[in-house]
Design an enzyme around this catalytic site. Sequence first.
Site, PDB file in Angstrom:
ATOM      1  N   LYS A  66      36.977  54.710 -14.693  1.00  0.00           N
ATOM      2  CA  LYS A  66      35.817  54.272 -15.481  1.00  0.00           C
ATOM      3  C   LYS A  66      35.999  54.703 -16.930  1.00  0.00           C
ATOM      4  O   LYS A  66      36.471  55.812 -17.205  1.00  0.00           O
ATOM      5  CB  LYS A  66      34.556  54.897 -14.880  1.00  0.00           C
ATOM      6  N   SER A 141      26.137  51.787 -12.862  1.00  0.00           N
ATOM      7  CA  SER A 141      26.898  51.480 -14.047  1.00  0.00           C
ATOM      8  C   SER A 141      28.416  51.407 -13.822  1.00  0.00           C
ATOM      9  O   SER A 141      29.124  50.887 -14.684  1.00  0.00           O
ATOM     10  CB  SER A 141      26.604  52.527 -15.123  1.00  0.00           C
ATOM     11  N   SER A 165      25.009  55.423  -9.871  1.00  0.00           N
ATOM     12  CA  SER A 165      26.033  54.545 -10.457  1.00  0.00           C
ATOM     13  C   SER A 165      27.354  54.448  -9.718  1.00  0.00           C
ATOM     14  O   SER A 165      28.192  53.623 -10.080  1.00  0.00           O
ATOM     15  CB  SER A 165      26.315  54.965 -11.893  1.00  0.00           C
TER      16      SER A 165
HETATM   17  N1  GLN Z   1      20.912  52.987 -13.038  1.00  0.00           N
HETATM   18  C1  GLN Z   1      20.611  54.335 -13.407  1.00  0.00           C
HETATM   19  C2  GLN Z   1      20.375  54.410 -14.905  1.00  0.00           C
HETATM   20  O1  GLN Z   1      20.388  53.421 -15.522  1.00  0.00           O
HETATM   21  C3  GLN Z   1      21.692  55.252 -12.983  1.00  0.00           C
HETATM   22  C4  GLN Z   1      22.875  55.187 -13.848  1.00  0.00           C
HETATM   23  C5  GLN Z   1      23.921  56.166 -13.470  1.00  0.00           C
HETATM   24  O2  GLN Z   1      23.948  56.706 -12.364  1.00  0.00           O
HETATM   25  N2  GLN Z   1      24.780  56.439 -14.427  1.00  0.00           N
HETATM   26  O3  GLN Z   1      20.175  55.448 -15.448  1.00  0.00           O
END
Ligand code: GLN
Length: 473
Positions: A66, A141, A165
Site C-alpha cells: 500500500k 482504503s 481498511s
Molecule cells: N473507512 C474508514 C475511514 O474512512 C476507515 C479507514 C481506515 O481504516 N484507514 O476512516
Amino acid sequence: MSEELQALSAADAAAAIAKGDLGRGELFEHYRARAASDELNAFTWVAESMPDSVDGPLGGVPIAVKDLFCTEGIPSQAGSKILAGYCPPYTATAVANLEAAGAPILGKTNQDEFAMGSSNENSAYGPVQNPWDRSRVPGGSSGGSAAAVAAGLAPWALGTDTGGSIRQPAALCGIVGLKPTYGAVSRYGMIAFASSLDSAGPLTRNVTDAALFYRHLVGRDSADATSVSFPEPIALPTSERLDGITLAVPAALVDGDGIEAGVRDSFEAALESARGLGATVVSCEIPSAPYALSAYYVIAPAEASSNLARFDGVRYGLRVDATNLDAMYTETRHDGFGDEVKRRILIGTYALSSGYYDAYYGRAQRVRTVVASELSAIFQTADFIVTPTSPTVAFGLGERTADPLAMYLSDLFTIPMSLAGTPAISIPSGLSDGLPVGLQICGPAFSENRILGAAHALERAIGFDGSSAWSAL
Ligand code: GLN
C-alpha cells in the site's frame, strides 16, 4: 498467463521455490508482467525488475505494498497529491521485515488519500475497479491492495487498517484480510492517519498465506514506542474443526437496518457451517456499538488533524509558491489535499478546540473505553465475536461519493474492534448475486493464532473459490 503459476497460493509458491521446482525470477516476472498491465488502477508504481539479493523464508514471493508505507527511493504518495512524486529516504519497518524475510516489492498500490475512505474513490490517483464487477468499488482504503490480490496481479499485499481498511476491502474483493492487535506490527514509516488506531496487516488469497505473511510482519521495533513483541510465534493454521469453540453474534448490531439480505443470508450460512464444525453459536450484546461509529469519526479525525499538520509545503512533496510563508502553507494545503481529507481536518480541529474538547473528543474517548470493556466482557465467555465484515457487498463507483455518512456506515462492523485494539480477520463467506461477502472473526488481544485457526477451519468448510476474478482483465 501461466495457469499453473497463477494457481499457486503464496505459501505454495514459496514451497515450490524452496524445493527448486520454481525460480524466484520466473515468479517475480509473472506477477510483474501482470501488475504492469493492470487495468483496474490498482497499482501506482510497479518494479522494473527483481532486486538482486532476495533470500529468506518467504522465498522470493513478491509483495504489493500500500502506498501509505514509506519505501526508500520508491514513490510513496499515500493517495495524495500533496505527496506526488515523494520518494522517502527510508523504508517502513513492516516492509523492511518482509523484505528481510525474502519478499521483494512488486509494486505500490492505490488507496484512499491518507487512508481516509471506504471505496478508494478518495485517491488523487483515481478510483480502483473491483475485479468481480468493474463498475463497482473494491472497498477502501486498501482498495488497490485488495483488488491486486483478488485479480491475481499480486500473490499477496500489505495494507493498513485504522477503522476497517484491510477487512472491508478484503470482504468486497473476496479475499482474506487480517487486522492485527494494536502494536503487534510496527507503525514506523507508515504515513500516519490516526496513530492510536493505525495498524498494518496482510491481504491474501487464503488464511494460510495470511499466517505466513503475518509471521514475518510482527515484532517489537525500537523506532515505534507503541510496538510490542508478539507473545508467541505465529503458527501456520491446521485446524479443521471448531469443537468446543463459542462464537458470539452481536444480535442487535447484525439485525439492524442497512444490512443487505444477501449479506445476512451468507452470514447465516457461515454460522451454519461453523455449527457443522462443532462450534456453539450464542448471541451477545455490545450496547455501546451504536456509538462506536460516531466516536471513531471524532477520534480518527482529531488525530489526523494533528498528524497531517506536517504537510506544509516545506518538507515534503507539493509546494505552491506564494507571496509569503503563510500563504504558501495555505495554498499548498488547499491544492494538495482532497475534499475528504479537508473534511477530516476540519472536524478534527473543531473537536480538539478548547471549549469543545470535552464535549467531543473527551466523550468519544469515554465511548472507546466502554467499547473495549464490553468486548472484553464478551471474551470472558466466548472465544470469538463474529459479524459480517461489511453491511453490503461492493457498491457502484460514484454511488456514495456525495454522501459521506453512507460511506462511513461501511465501517459499522469493523470499527468496534479498531477502537478496542483487538485483532480481527475477514474471510470470504460466499457470493451474493455474484459479489463476494465477508465474514469477520474477532478475538481478544494477541489471539491471532486462534483467529487464524478458526478462520482456516471455516475457510475449508465454506470452500470459496476466488479464481474467477483473475481473468477480469
Ligand atoms: N473507512 C474508514 C475511514 O474512512 C476507515 C479507514 C481506515 O481504516 N484507514 O476512516
